[in-house]
Design a protein around this motif. Structure first.
Motif, PDB file in Angstrom:
ATOM      1  N   VAL A  62      -7.711 -19.419  30.479  1.00 38.01           N
ATOM      2  CA  VAL A  62      -8.731 -20.163  29.741  1.00 38.01           C
ATOM      3  C   VAL A  62      -8.946 -21.503  30.432  1.00 38.01           C
ATOM      4  CG1 VAL A  62      -9.387 -21.233  27.556  1.00 38.01           C
ATOM      5  CG2 VAL A  62      -8.106 -19.071  27.560  1.00 38.01           C
ATOM      6  N   VAL A  63     -10.175 -21.764  30.815  1.00 37.90           N
ATOM      7  CA  VAL A  63     -10.541 -23.051  31.419  1.00 37.90           C
ATOM      8  C   VAL A  63     -11.308 -23.832  30.367  1.00 37.90           C
ATOM      9  CG1 VAL A  63     -11.852 -24.215  33.229  1.00 37.90           C
ATOM     10  CG2 VAL A  63     -10.632 -22.085  33.741  1.00 37.90           C
ATOM     11  N   LEU A  86     -14.273 -19.619  29.651  1.00 34.21           N
ATOM     12  CA  LEU A  86     -14.672 -21.021  29.688  1.00 34.21           C
ATOM     13  C   LEU A  86     -14.860 -21.490  28.256  1.00 34.21           C
ATOM     14  CD1 LEU A  86     -17.467 -21.552  32.396  1.00 34.21           C
ATOM     15  CD2 LEU A  86     -15.280 -22.741  32.255  1.00 34.21           C
ATOM     16  N   VAL A  87     -14.367 -22.688  27.950  1.00 33.90           N
ATOM     17  CA  VAL A  87     -14.459 -23.188  26.578  1.00 33.90           C
ATOM     18  C   VAL A  87     -14.889 -24.648  26.567  1.00 33.90           C
ATOM     19  CG1 VAL A  87     -13.184 -23.695  24.459  1.00 33.90           C
ATOM     20  CG2 VAL A  87     -12.699 -21.593  25.717  1.00 33.90           C
ATOM     21  N   MET A 106     -18.846 -23.912  22.256  1.00 39.98           N
ATOM     22  CA  MET A 106     -19.364 -22.957  23.232  1.00 39.98           C
ATOM     23  C   MET A 106     -18.241 -22.261  23.994  1.00 39.98           C
ATOM     24  SD  MET A 106     -22.753 -24.828  24.788  1.00 39.98           S
ATOM     25  CE  MET A 106     -21.876 -25.943  25.875  1.00 39.98           C
ATOM     26  N   ALA A 107     -18.541 -21.054  24.437  1.00 39.73           N
ATOM     27  CA  ALA A 107     -17.607 -20.300  25.270  1.00 39.73           C
ATOM     28  C   ALA A 107     -18.394 -19.352  26.159  1.00 39.73           C
ATOM     29  CB  ALA A 107     -16.615 -19.510  24.413  1.00 39.73           C
ATOM     30  N   PRO A 212     -19.141 -26.685  34.414  1.00 39.62           N
ATOM     31  CA  PRO A 212     -19.340 -25.266  34.073  1.00 39.62           C
ATOM     32  C   PRO A 212     -19.341 -24.958  32.588  1.00 39.62           C
ATOM     33  CG  PRO A 212     -17.174 -25.622  35.087  1.00 39.62           C
ATOM     34  CD  PRO A 212     -17.961 -26.878  35.275  1.00 39.62           C
ATOM     35  N   TRP A 213     -18.470 -25.620  31.804  1.00 37.99           N
ATOM     36  CA  TRP A 213     -18.425 -25.322  30.362  1.00 37.99           C
ATOM     37  C   TRP A 213     -19.684 -25.789  29.648  1.00 37.99           C
ATOM     38  CZ3 TRP A 213     -14.425 -27.648  33.042  1.00 37.99           C
ATOM     39  CH2 TRP A 213     -14.518 -29.050  33.174  1.00 37.99           C
TER      40      TRP A 213
END
Length: 270
Positions: A62-63, A86-87, A106-107, A212-213
């Protein structure tokens, strides 16, 4: 079904640790993780809960935004691992702290560097957005299909987020916005900006910083709805490409019109 389960995780976590603190943050609940970058206990607690629950669905790294803030090397997993979550546990933290309703959770699921699924939950509107690569974009179970904007630059409605641009470029871009029909100030929340383009409330958004997230979930939502999310050289958005500048638009023609009106060229990215 994975899409439904992740959507439930985001909504349940928001109800547990984010919403109870909205307009009720206590002394010491807010701090700066970098100059001008706020973080709250809600951000940190939500990320820990979401990460644990996502790993329970699919045991891959998990990033998360807050984890990367503490250890920047963690973001490398987006490109080096076959699959990652991604979180962004609380997108629009500044709004949240100020008591403004424009915030989101968001994810995204990334496989081999490509976003294959995305989720955006807006607690204050109770709207949940999902997208799957090749499977369309959805809002609370209703299919989203973005129609072309049409009408030329003078008819376009959008947002130019120039805050993080180099000063000279920001000045040049701001001087050229007169050819655009309607410019809004923006929400300072990617989890609000992207749905507005996907749903037709605005025709484009120009971002500069592309963590990115902040952008993987919304980019997939917009493109699966029929819109465009591309770097200023025309390459479609993809996580891991460390280049600033991202233009999101209702359709290819509108994307080209905005880039031309604002004088944005690939050389600006050097």
């Amino acid at each position: 079904m994975l899409v439904d389960k992740v959507a439930e995780i985001l909504a349940e976590t928001a109800a547990e640790v984010i919403e109870p603190r909205f307009r009720a943050l206590a002394d010491g609940d807010v701090s700066e993780k970098a100059p001008g970058e706020l973080v709250t206990v809600a951000d940190r607690e939500a990320e820990l809960i979401i990460a644990e629950r996502l790993r329970g669905l699919l045991p891959v790294p998990v990033v998360g935004e807050e984890a990367v803030s503490a250890d920047p090397s963690l973001v490398k997993a987006v490109c080096s691992e076959p699959a990652v979550w991604l979180v962004d546990p609380l997108d629009g933290t500044g709004n949240f702290v100020a008591g403004r309703p424009e915030y989101a959770v968001m994810a995204a699921l990334i496989k081999d560097g490509e976003t294959v699924a995305a989720w955006i939950w807006q607690p204050t509107t109770r709207l949940g957005y999902t997208a799957e690569l090749g499977g369309g974009a959805w809002r609370n179970g209703e299919r989203l299909r973005r129609a072309p904007a049409g009408g030329g630059p003078a008819a376009l409605r959008g947002v130019v987020l120039s805050r993080f641009m180099p000063p000279d470029l920001r000045t040049a871009v701001d001087a050229r916005t007169g050819g655009i029909g309607t410019l809004a100030p923006g929400s300072r929340c990617s989890g609000v900006e992207y749905p507005r383009v996907a749903e037709g409330d605005q025709d484009f958004t120009l971002f500069w910083r592309t963590l990115p997230w902040d952008h993987a979930p919304g980019s997939l939502l917009v493109t699966e709805a029929g819109g465009v999310s591309a770097r200023l050289d025309g390459d479609p958005y993809r996580v891991g490409r460390d280049v600033e500048g991202l233009l999101v638009a209702a359709d290819e023609e509108s994307w080209q019109q905005v880039r031309r009106e604002l004088g944005l060229r690939p050389v600006d990215l050097a």
